[in-house]
Scaffold this motif. Structure first.
Motif, short mmCIF file in Angstrom:
data_model
loop_
_atom_site.label_atom_id
_atom_site.label_comp_id
_atom_site.label_asym_id
_atom_site.label_seq_id
_atom_site.Cartn_x
_atom_site.Cartn_y
_atom_site.Cartn_z
N LEU A 159 0.83 -1.22 0.00
CA LEU A 159 0.00 0.00 0.00
C LEU A 159 0.86 1.26 0.00
CD1 LEU A 159 -2.80 -1.02 2.52
CD2 LEU A 159 -2.95 -0.93 0.02
N SER A 160 1.98 1.21 0.68
CA SER A 160 2.85 2.39 0.73
C SER A 160 3.55 2.64 -0.59
CB SER A 160 3.88 2.24 1.85
OG SER A 160 4.75 1.15 1.59
N HIS A 161 3.48 1.68 -1.51
CA HIS A 161 4.09 1.83 -2.83
C HIS A 161 3.03 2.05 -3.92
CE1 HIS A 161 8.24 0.98 -1.64
NE2 HIS A 161 7.74 0.07 -0.82
N GLY A 162 1.83 2.43 -3.50
CA GLY A 162 0.81 2.79 -4.48
C GLY A 162 -0.16 1.69 -4.88
N CYS A 163 -0.07 0.52 -4.24
CA CYS A 163 -1.01 -0.56 -4.56
C CYS A 163 -2.42 -0.17 -4.14
CB CYS A 163 -0.59 -1.84 -3.84
SG CYS A 163 -1.73 -3.23 -4.05
N GLY A 164 -3.40 -0.43 -4.99
CA GLY A 164 -4.79 -0.16 -4.64
C GLY A 164 -5.26 -1.06 -3.52
N ALA A 165 -6.19 -0.57 -2.69
CA ALA A 165 -6.60 -1.31 -1.50
C ALA A 165 -7.87 -2.12 -1.68
CB ALA A 165 -6.80 -0.33 -0.34
N ASP A 166 -8.66 -1.85 -2.71
CA ASP A 166 -10.00 -2.40 -2.77
C ASP A 166 -10.04 -3.87 -3.21
OD1 ASP A 166 -12.75 -2.31 -2.44
OD2 ASP A 166 -13.09 -1.75 -4.53
N ALA A 167 -9.70 -4.14 -4.45
CA ALA A 167 -9.83 -5.50 -4.99
C ALA A 167 -8.57 -6.32 -4.74
CB ALA A 167 -10.11 -5.42 -6.48
N PRO A 168 -8.71 -7.64 -4.50
CA PRO A 168 -7.53 -8.48 -4.30
C PRO A 168 -6.60 -8.52 -5.51
CG PRO A 168 -9.50 -9.83 -4.54
CD PRO A 168 -9.97 -8.41 -4.39
N GLY A 169 -7.17 -8.31 -6.71
CA GLY A 169 -6.36 -8.28 -7.91
C GLY A 169 -5.37 -7.14 -7.94
N ASN A 170 -5.65 -6.07 -7.18
CA ASN A 170 -4.70 -4.96 -7.12
C ASN A 170 -3.36 -5.40 -6.57
OD1 ASN A 170 -6.59 -3.07 -8.08
ND2 ASN A 170 -7.32 -2.58 -6.04
N LEU A 171 -3.39 -6.29 -5.57
CA LEU A 171 -2.14 -6.77 -5.00
C LEU A 171 -1.39 -7.65 -5.99
CD1 LEU A 171 -0.19 -7.05 -2.65
CD2 LEU A 171 -1.60 -8.95 -1.79
N ALA A 172 -2.10 -8.53 -6.69
CA ALA A 172 -1.45 -9.36 -7.70
C ALA A 172 -0.81 -8.50 -8.77
CB ALA A 172 -2.47 -10.32 -8.32
N HIS A 173 -1.51 -7.45 -9.18
CA HIS A 173 -0.98 -6.51 -10.16
C HIS A 173 0.32 -5.90 -9.66
CE1 HIS A 173 -1.97 -2.91 -13.05
NE2 HIS A 173 -0.83 -3.50 -13.34
N TYR A 174 0.32 -5.44 -8.42
CA TYR A 174 1.54 -4.86 -7.85
C TYR A 174 2.66 -5.89 -7.75
CZ TYR A 174 4.81 -3.13 -4.37
OH TYR A 174 5.96 -2.77 -3.72
N MET A 175 2.32 -7.11 -7.37
CA MET A 175 3.33 -8.15 -7.17
C MET A 175 4.05 -8.52 -8.47
SD MET A 175 3.58 -8.90 -3.94
CE MET A 175 4.31 -10.54 -3.89
N THR A 176 3.38 -8.34 -9.60
CA THR A 176 4.04 -8.64 -10.87
C THR A 176 5.23 -7.71 -11.12
OG1 THR A 176 2.58 -7.21 -12.16
CG2 THR A 176 1.92 -9.51 -11.90
N THR A 177 5.22 -6.55 -10.49
CA THR A 177 6.32 -5.60 -10.66
C THR A 177 7.34 -5.70 -9.54
OG1 THR A 177 5.24 -3.79 -9.43
CG2 THR A 177 4.72 -4.01 -11.76
N ALA A 178 6.97 -6.35 -8.43
CA ALA A 178 7.84 -6.37 -7.25
C ALA A 178 8.46 -7.73 -6.98
CB ALA A 178 7.04 -5.93 -6.02
N SER A 179 7.95 -8.80 -7.62
CA SER A 179 8.47 -10.14 -7.38
C SER A 179 8.26 -10.98 -8.64
CB SER A 179 7.76 -10.77 -6.18
OG SER A 179 8.35 -12.01 -5.85
N VAL A 180 8.43 -12.28 -8.51
CA VAL A 180 8.22 -13.22 -9.62
C VAL A 180 6.95 -14.00 -9.36
CG1 VAL A 180 9.13 -15.19 -10.88
CG2 VAL A 180 10.69 -13.40 -10.06
N LEU A 181 6.04 -14.00 -10.32
CA LEU A 181 4.79 -14.75 -10.21
C LEU A 181 4.65 -15.69 -11.41
CD1 LEU A 181 4.06 -12.25 -8.31
CD2 LEU A 181 1.69 -12.71 -8.97
N HIS A 182 4.09 -16.84 -11.15
CA HIS A 182 3.66 -17.74 -12.22
C HIS A 182 2.14 -17.89 -12.15
CE1 HIS A 182 7.94 -18.87 -12.47
NE2 HIS A 182 7.64 -19.30 -13.69
N ALA A 183 1.56 -18.28 -13.26
CA ALA A 183 0.11 -18.48 -13.34
C ALA A 183 -0.19 -19.95 -13.57
CB ALA A 183 -0.49 -17.64 -14.46
N TRP A 184 -1.31 -20.38 -13.02
CA TRP A 184 -1.78 -21.76 -13.19
C TRP A 184 -3.15 -21.73 -13.87
CZ3 TRP A 184 -5.76 -24.68 -10.41
CH2 TRP A 184 -5.69 -26.07 -10.61
N PRO A 185 -3.25 -22.28 -15.10
CA PRO A 185 -4.55 -22.28 -15.78
C PRO A 185 -5.55 -23.19 -15.07
CG PRO A 185 -2.73 -22.63 -17.32
CD PRO A 185 -2.16 -22.80 -15.95
#
Length: 266
Positions: free
Chosen positions: A199-225
């Protein structure tokens, strides 16, 4: 690994049904939306307990439900309830704040499976957790969505051949792919400091997808279909549809009321 269930919303689109009762505990057949999800997650050996974060208005109802679940299901994992202190839709904290509050209040320091509490899945979370262990990174789910107008209403990711997430868009006008993101995530223990500071780096607080969006720029994520579909219960119409669908599988229809609700997603 702990499950953190995000259940602090007020489900205003299901009023009057949810005006004084939490959506995750609405009945589908002889069970509830949340019980169906947790019954599956309980079969995953790595899960030690579930933490349900909810609002002050519904905390007492969830406490009663958790006690009943513990008494009636001997194989169920322990459940703890966290009251986020809000009482109205206008004062809600948002999913990301609720998640961070849960991590801090309970001193969570292990991998977490984060789930929205208003979905019925036609597959098990086991495969998701297994893929998390194979990849060794934080994970998100995805599903192929052919309709552009639906992609414009959700999170969309671009992935490489190994399903590493390259970027994520939120409700894009021009989607980068046909991979949509449902509200299910695994954040590894090593990434929790990033989650706490999001949140202190501008991540939106409302939807859980906001955190996933932020995490793509701050760490490594993989997706599972997703290997099958899900029901996203977001309205009275879709709730009624869910009761009919799952009642047809040999489970008695719920007497909760003649309401509608539920949208089929692939």
């Amino acid at each position: 690994m702990k499950t953190i269930v995000i259940a602090a919303g007020y489900a205003t689109r299901l009023y009057p049904l949810t005006e004084n009762f939490p959506k995750p505990l609405l009945e589908i057949g002889e069970s509830t939306i949340l019980d169906r999800m947790l019954d599956d997650i309980d079969t995953i050996p790595e899960i030690s307990e579930h933490i349900v974060v909810t609002n002050h208005k519904f905390a007492g109802i969830f406490e009663g439900w958790a006690k009943k679940r513990a008494e009636s299901a001997t194989t169920a994992k322990p459940v703890r309830i966290l009251d986020d202190g809000t009482s109205t839709n206008e004062t809600r904290l948002g999913a990301v704040r609720d998640l961070i509050l849960t991590i801090e209040k309970f001193g969570v320091d292990e991998d977490i499976l984060v789930v929205a509490a208003d979905n019925i899945l036609d597959f098990s979370f086991k495969g998701f957790v297994e893929e998390f262990h194979r990849k060794g990174t934080s994970m998100i789910m995805c599903h192929h969505e052919p309709e552009v107008w639906k992609l414009q209403r959700t999170g969309v990711i671009e992935v490489d051949e190994d399903f590493r997430v390259l970027q994520m868009q939120e409700k894009p006008e021009v989607p980068v792919s046909h991979w949509a993101v449902p509200p299910f995530y695994i954040y590894r223990r090593e990434d929790l400091p990033i989650v706490r500071e999001a949140l202190s780096h501008g991540c939106g607080a409302d939807a859980p997808g906001n955190l996933a969006h932020y995490m793509t720029t701050a760490s490594v994520l993989h997706a599972w279909p997703m290997p099958a579909g899900r029901f996203d219960i977001g309205s009275l119409d879709t709730y009624e549809e869910a009761k009919k669908k799952y009642g047809a599988r040999g489970v008695a229809a719920s007497p909760v009321g003649n309401v509608k609700s539920l949208g089929w997603r692939k």
